[in-house]
Design an enzyme around this catalytic site. Structure first.
Site, PDB file in Angstrom:
ATOM      1  N   ARG A  70      -7.464  -6.991  -7.785  1.00 31.53           N
ATOM      2  CA  ARG A  70      -6.629  -6.281  -8.636  1.00 31.53           C
ATOM      3  C   ARG A  70      -5.574  -6.743 -10.117  1.00 31.53           C
ATOM      4  NH1 ARG A  70      -1.976  -5.484  -4.289  1.00 31.53           N
ATOM      5  NH2 ARG A  70      -0.145  -4.307  -6.341  1.00 31.53           N
ATOM      6  N   ASN A 102       6.395  -2.850  -9.519  1.00 36.08           N
ATOM      7  CA  ASN A 102       5.172  -2.811  -9.845  1.00 36.08           C
ATOM      8  C   ASN A 102       5.222  -4.512 -10.094  1.00 36.08           C
ATOM      9  OD1 ASN A 102       4.701   0.153  -9.718  1.00 36.08           O
ATOM     10  ND2 ASN A 102       4.553  -0.192 -11.795  1.00 36.08           N
ATOM     11  N   VAL A 103       3.702  -5.036  -9.806  1.00 41.51           N
ATOM     12  CA  VAL A 103       3.966  -6.302 -10.167  1.00 41.51           C
ATOM     13  C   VAL A 103       2.376  -6.748 -10.784  1.00 41.51           C
ATOM     14  CG1 VAL A 103       4.079  -6.538  -7.403  1.00 41.51           C
ATOM     15  CG2 VAL A 103       1.922  -6.249  -8.510  1.00 41.51           C
ATOM     16  N   ASP A 104       2.675  -5.502 -12.152  1.00 47.32           N
ATOM     17  CA  ASP A 104       1.602  -5.430 -13.143  1.00 47.32           C
ATOM     18  C   ASP A 104       1.425  -6.078 -14.634  1.00 47.32           C
ATOM     19  OD1 ASP A 104       0.927  -1.867 -12.574  1.00 47.32           O
ATOM     20  OD2 ASP A 104       2.557  -3.091 -14.136  1.00 47.32           O
ATOM     21  N   HIS A 119       9.176  -6.934  -6.642  1.00 49.74           N
ATOM     22  CA  HIS A 119       8.326  -7.223  -5.856  1.00 49.74           C
ATOM     23  C   HIS A 119       7.010  -8.511  -7.000  1.00 49.74           C
ATOM     24  CE1 HIS A 119       8.618  -2.990  -3.821  1.00 49.74           C
ATOM     25  NE2 HIS A 119       9.743  -4.369  -3.307  1.00 49.74           N
ATOM     26  N   CYS A 152      -2.212 -26.049  -2.626  1.00 47.09           N
ATOM     27  CA  CYS A 152      -1.029 -26.599  -3.316  1.00 47.09           C
ATOM     28  C   CYS A 152      -0.858 -28.372  -3.401  1.00 47.09           C
ATOM     29  CB  CYS A 152       0.301 -26.534  -2.649  1.00 47.09           C
ATOM     30  SG  CYS A 152       1.595 -26.976  -3.948  1.00 47.09           S
ATOM     31  N   SER A 194       6.948   7.251  -4.816  1.00 45.69           N
ATOM     32  CA  SER A 194       7.101   8.429  -3.690  1.00 45.69           C
ATOM     33  C   SER A 194       8.444   7.998  -2.426  1.00 45.69           C
ATOM     34  CB  SER A 194       5.929   7.987  -2.631  1.00 45.69           C
ATOM     35  OG  SER A 194       6.183   5.775  -2.383  1.00 45.69           O
TER      36      SER A 194
HETATM   37  C1  BV8 Z   1      12.491  -5.936   3.280  1.00 44.60           C
HETATM   38  C2  BV8 Z   1       3.570  -5.792  -3.351  1.00 44.60           C
HETATM   39  C3  BV8 Z   1      14.082  -7.554   4.166  1.00 44.60           C
HETATM   40  C4  BV8 Z   1       3.238  -6.485  -3.131  1.00 44.60           C
HETATM   41  C5  BV8 Z   1       5.227  -3.854  -2.180  1.00 44.60           C
HETATM   42  C6  BV8 Z   1       9.713  -4.276   9.510  1.00 44.60           C
HETATM   43  C7  BV8 Z   1       9.699  -5.060   9.284  1.00 44.60           C
HETATM   44  C8  BV8 Z   1      10.180  -5.427   8.267  1.00 44.60           C
HETATM   45  C9  BV8 Z   1      10.515  -4.504   6.708  1.00 44.60           C
HETATM   46  C10 BV8 Z   1      10.620  -3.533   7.124  1.00 44.60           C
HETATM   47  C11 BV8 Z   1      10.455  -2.907   8.595  1.00 44.60           C
HETATM   48  N1  BV8 Z   1      10.474  -2.338   8.538  1.00 44.60           N
HETATM   49  C12 BV8 Z   1      10.585  -1.361   7.517  1.00 44.60           C
HETATM   50  C13 BV8 Z   1      10.760  -2.550   6.676  1.00 44.60           C
HETATM   51  C14 BV8 Z   1      11.109  -2.773   5.221  1.00 44.60           C
HETATM   52  C15 BV8 Z   1       9.964  -2.737   4.314  1.00 44.60           C
HETATM   53  C16 BV8 Z   1       9.604  -0.866   4.178  1.00 44.60           C
HETATM   54  O1  BV8 Z   1      10.293  -0.545   3.567  1.00 44.60           O
HETATM   55  N2  BV8 Z   1       8.158  -0.861   4.847  1.00 44.60           N
HETATM   56  C17 BV8 Z   1       7.868   1.080   4.335  1.00 44.60           C
HETATM   57  C18 BV8 Z   1       6.617   0.933   4.181  1.00 44.60           C
HETATM   58  C19 BV8 Z   1       8.699   2.157   5.236  1.00 44.60           C
HETATM   59  N3  BV8 Z   1      10.441  -3.697   2.941  1.00 44.60           N
HETATM   60  C20 BV8 Z   1       9.886  -4.631   3.483  1.00 44.60           C
HETATM   61  O2  BV8 Z   1       9.242  -5.179   4.112  1.00 44.60           O
HETATM   62  C21 BV8 Z   1       9.906  -5.085   1.514  1.00 44.60           C
HETATM   63  N4  BV8 Z   1      11.380  -6.105   2.583  1.00 44.60           N
HETATM   64  O3  BV8 Z   1      12.593  -5.363   3.526  1.00 44.60           O
HETATM   65  O4  BV8 Z   1      13.067  -7.069   3.261  1.00 44.60           O
HETATM   66  C22 BV8 Z   1      13.682  -7.642   5.487  1.00 44.60           C
HETATM   67  C23 BV8 Z   1      12.852  -9.454   5.665  1.00 44.60           C
HETATM   68  C24 BV8 Z   1      12.068  -9.407   7.214  1.00 44.60           C
HETATM   69  C25 BV8 Z   1      12.946  -8.509   7.902  1.00 44.60           C
HETATM   70  C26 BV8 Z   1      13.568  -7.192   7.857  1.00 44.60           C
HETATM   71  C27 BV8 Z   1      13.910  -7.141   6.249  1.00 44.60           C
HETATM   72  C28 BV8 Z   1       9.428  -6.029   1.178  1.00 44.60           C
HETATM   73  C29 BV8 Z   1       9.457  -4.673   0.693  1.00 44.60           C
HETATM   74  C30 BV8 Z   1       7.728  -4.810  -0.835  1.00 44.60           C
HETATM   75  C31 BV8 Z   1       6.421  -4.944  -0.573  1.00 44.60           C
HETATM   76  N5  BV8 Z   1       5.863  -5.538  -1.903  1.00 44.60           N
HETATM   77  N6  BV8 Z   1       4.279  -4.890  -3.460  1.00 44.60           N
HETATM   78  C32 BV8 Z   1       1.427  -5.361  -3.713  1.00 44.60           C
HETATM   79  O5  BV8 Z   1       1.991  -4.804  -4.209  1.00 44.60           O
HETATM   80  O6  BV8 Z   1       0.409  -6.181  -2.893  1.00 44.60           O
HETATM   81  S1  BV8 Z   1       4.792  -2.498  -1.661  1.00 44.60           S
HETATM   82  C33 BV8 Z   1       4.343  -1.935  -2.740  1.00 44.60           C
HETATM   83  O7  BV8 Z   1       4.170  -0.634  -2.472  1.00 44.60           O
HETATM   84  C34 BV8 Z   1       4.723  -1.458  -4.476  1.00 44.60           C
HETATM   85  O8  BV8 Z   1       5.604  -2.654  -4.877  1.00 44.60           O
HETATM   86  C35 BV8 Z   1       5.393  -0.294  -4.174  1.00 44.60           C
HETATM   87  O9  BV8 Z   1       7.414  -0.746  -3.446  1.00 44.60           O
HETATM   88  C36 BV8 Z   1       5.754   0.322  -3.319  1.00 44.60           C
HETATM   89  C37 BV8 Z   1       4.432   1.524  -3.552  1.00 44.60           C
HETATM   90  O10 BV8 Z   1       4.961   2.488  -3.333  1.00 44.60           O
HETATM   91  P1  BV8 Z   1       4.669   2.786  -4.676  1.00 44.60           P
HETATM   92  O11 BV8 Z   1       5.065   1.982  -6.108  1.00 44.60           O
HETATM   93  O12 BV8 Z   1       5.987   4.586  -4.560  1.00 44.60           O
HETATM   94  O13 BV8 Z   1       3.737   3.518  -4.907  1.00 44.60           O
HETATM   95  P2  BV8 Z   1       2.970   5.253  -4.492  1.00 44.60           P
HETATM   96  O14 BV8 Z   1       1.523   4.944  -4.236  1.00 44.60           O
HETATM   97  O15 BV8 Z   1       3.669   4.990  -2.619  1.00 44.60           O
HETATM   98  O16 BV8 Z   1       3.313   6.302  -4.758  1.00 44.60           O
HETATM   99  C38 BV8 Z   1       2.919   6.184  -6.747  1.00 44.60           C
HETATM  100  C39 BV8 Z   1       3.601   7.111  -7.115  1.00 44.60           C
HETATM  101  O17 BV8 Z   1       3.665   7.572  -7.912  1.00 44.60           O
HETATM  102  C40 BV8 Z   1       3.836   8.633  -5.703  1.00 44.60           C
HETATM  103  O18 BV8 Z   1       5.001   9.895  -5.589  1.00 44.60           O
HETATM  104  C41 BV8 Z   1       2.483   9.711  -6.655  1.00 44.60           C
HETATM  105  O19 BV8 Z   1       2.916  11.557  -6.545  1.00 44.60           O
HETATM  106  C42 BV8 Z   1       3.232   9.881  -7.710  1.00 44.60           C
HETATM  107  N7  BV8 Z   1       2.818   9.445  -9.186  1.00 44.60           N
HETATM  108  C43 BV8 Z   1       0.697   9.333  -9.462  1.00 44.60           C
HETATM  109  N8  BV8 Z   1       0.265   9.824 -10.870  1.00 44.60           N
HETATM  110  C44 BV8 Z   1       1.298   9.771 -11.571  1.00 44.60           C
HETATM  111  C45 BV8 Z   1       2.821   9.806 -10.274  1.00 44.60           C
HETATM  112  N9  BV8 Z   1       3.682  10.055 -10.959  1.00 44.60           N
HETATM  113  C46 BV8 Z   1       3.650  10.377 -12.699  1.00 44.60           C
HETATM  114  N10 BV8 Z   1       2.824   9.537 -13.499  1.00 44.60           N
HETATM  115  C47 BV8 Z   1       1.324   9.741 -12.836  1.00 44.60           C
HETATM  116  N11 BV8 Z   1       0.761   9.684 -13.788  1.00 44.60           N
END
Ligand code: BV8
Length: 253
Positions: A70, A102-104, A119, A152, A194
């Site tokens: 990536r 985003n992480v980029d 993130h 490390c 999303s």
């Molecule tokens: C947290 C970094 C407190 C890494 C990412 C069970 C246990 C623990 C937690 C949870 C759980 N259940 C739910 C949760 C919470 C969980 C969560 O939300 N899960 C989801 C799946 C339901 N969240 C977490 O775990 C967060 N921490 O809650 O801590 C905690 C702690 C312990 C225990 C409980 C709670 C941490 C979440 C961060 C994860 N890391 N990234 C890496 O990148 O490798 S997430 C990663 O995916 C991204 O950073 C981003 O956040 C996510 C992707 O989402 P989007 O950016 O929206 O991208 P996506 O592809 O989905 O959508 C793209 C959009 O763009 C679309 O709408 C599309 O239509 C649009 N698009 C496309 N092309 C274009 C466009 N728009 C405009 N122009 C274009 N050209």
């Protein structure tokens, strides 16, 4: 007045604008998003396998190799006109803060001066056991594959990317500041997300509760569209460029 004109009018009156961006913001730079079927990063893997502590524990080489791949995609890409448009906004609105999932690092490369990385960033590193910061020439991989991570020097644990994995808490400083700004901003511009991942996806609701005007830019409606005052359908690069060009014309006019 069309939606773009409404957006221009709202932004011209704003003191504080928060731009909340997701993976769609970098799509036109060639950085894949996560959920788009087939080509999305998650299409071939489940996030739990690669972007969690357990996934890394189970197979550090596979996860480390995936991030090297990536990082190669990111480093072979450049910010596009949409990233640059957000940077241009800083000359038009007294305070602009980019809050990105985003992480980029694209926003910083495009010239945005205040970027909150909720993130983390895949070109920063720390160790798995204690989070010791690690300086490292960012490894790149042109193809996906398993590569053993380095260790490390302080504690001998595996080095990992300094990103927030599922189940991990967000960097307290970045998230608290993002929450504070969301509550106070006059306009929140939500671009390319999303709206599925929390707590980042909760920020627009806080902005709405704080009385902000909510504007979304996306190619299709998202989980957040129901919250929006204005929905600008289209690609981030085109829509943001048009928006800022109109704002610049209005400022000169
Ligand atoms: C947290 C970094 C407190 C890494 C990412 C069970 C246990 C623990 C937690 C949870 C759980 N259940 C739910 C949760 C919470 C969980 C969560 O939300 N899960 C989801 C799946 C339901 N969240 C977490 O775990 C967060 N921490 O809650 O801590 C905690 C702690 C312990 C225990 C409980 C709670 C941490 C979440 C961060 C994860 N890391 N990234 C890496 O990148 O490798 S997430 C990663 O995916 C991204 O950073 C981003 O956040 C996510 C992707 O989402 P989007 O950016 O929206 O991208 P996506 O592809 O989905 O959508 C793209 C959009 O763009 C679309 O709408 C599309 O239509 C649009 N698009 C496309 N092309 C274009 C466009 N728009 C405009 N122009 C274009 N050209």
């Amino acid at each position: 007045m069309d939606e773009l004109e409404q957006a221009v009018k709202a932004i011209l009156q704003a003191e504080l604008l928060v731009a909340a961006t997701g993976a769609g913001m970098s799509k036109e730079s060639g950085v894949p998003t996560f959920r788009e079927a087939q080509q999305g990063l998650w299409a071939r893997y489940r996030p739990e396998e690669l972007a969690t502590r357990d996934g890394f524990r189970r197979d550090p080489a596979r996860v480390w190799g995936w991030y090297n791949y990536r990082r190669h995609l990111v480093q072979s890409s450049s910010p596009h006109a949409g990233h640059r448009a957000l940077a241009r906004l800083e000359a038009l609105v007294p305070r602009v803060v980019v809050v990105t999932q985003n992480v980029d690092g694209m926003h910083q490369r495009a010239g945005s001066h205040t970027v909150l990385e909720l993130h983390g960033n895949l070109s920063r590193f720390k160790c798995f056991d204690h989070g010791h910061p690690v300086r490292l020439e960012p490894p790149l991989a042109e193809v996906e594959g398993s590569v053993e991570p380095p260790l490390c020097e302080q504690c001998g644990s595996n080095i990992r990317p300094d990103v927030v994995w599922y189940g991990e808490s967000l960097p307290p400083g970045a998230y608290d500041e993002a929450e504070r700004l969301a509550r106070r901003c006059d306009v929140m511009l939500v671009v390319g997300t999303s709206g599925l991942v929390y707590p980042a996806a909760g920020l627009p609701l806080l902005a709405r509760a704080g009385g902000a005007m909510l504007i979304e830019v996306n190619v299709v409606p998202s989980e957040l569209t129901r919250l929006m005052d204005i929905f600008l359908r289209g690609a981030a690069g085109q829509v943001l460029s048009d928006l800022v060009t109109r704002l610049e014309a209005a400022r000169e006019g």
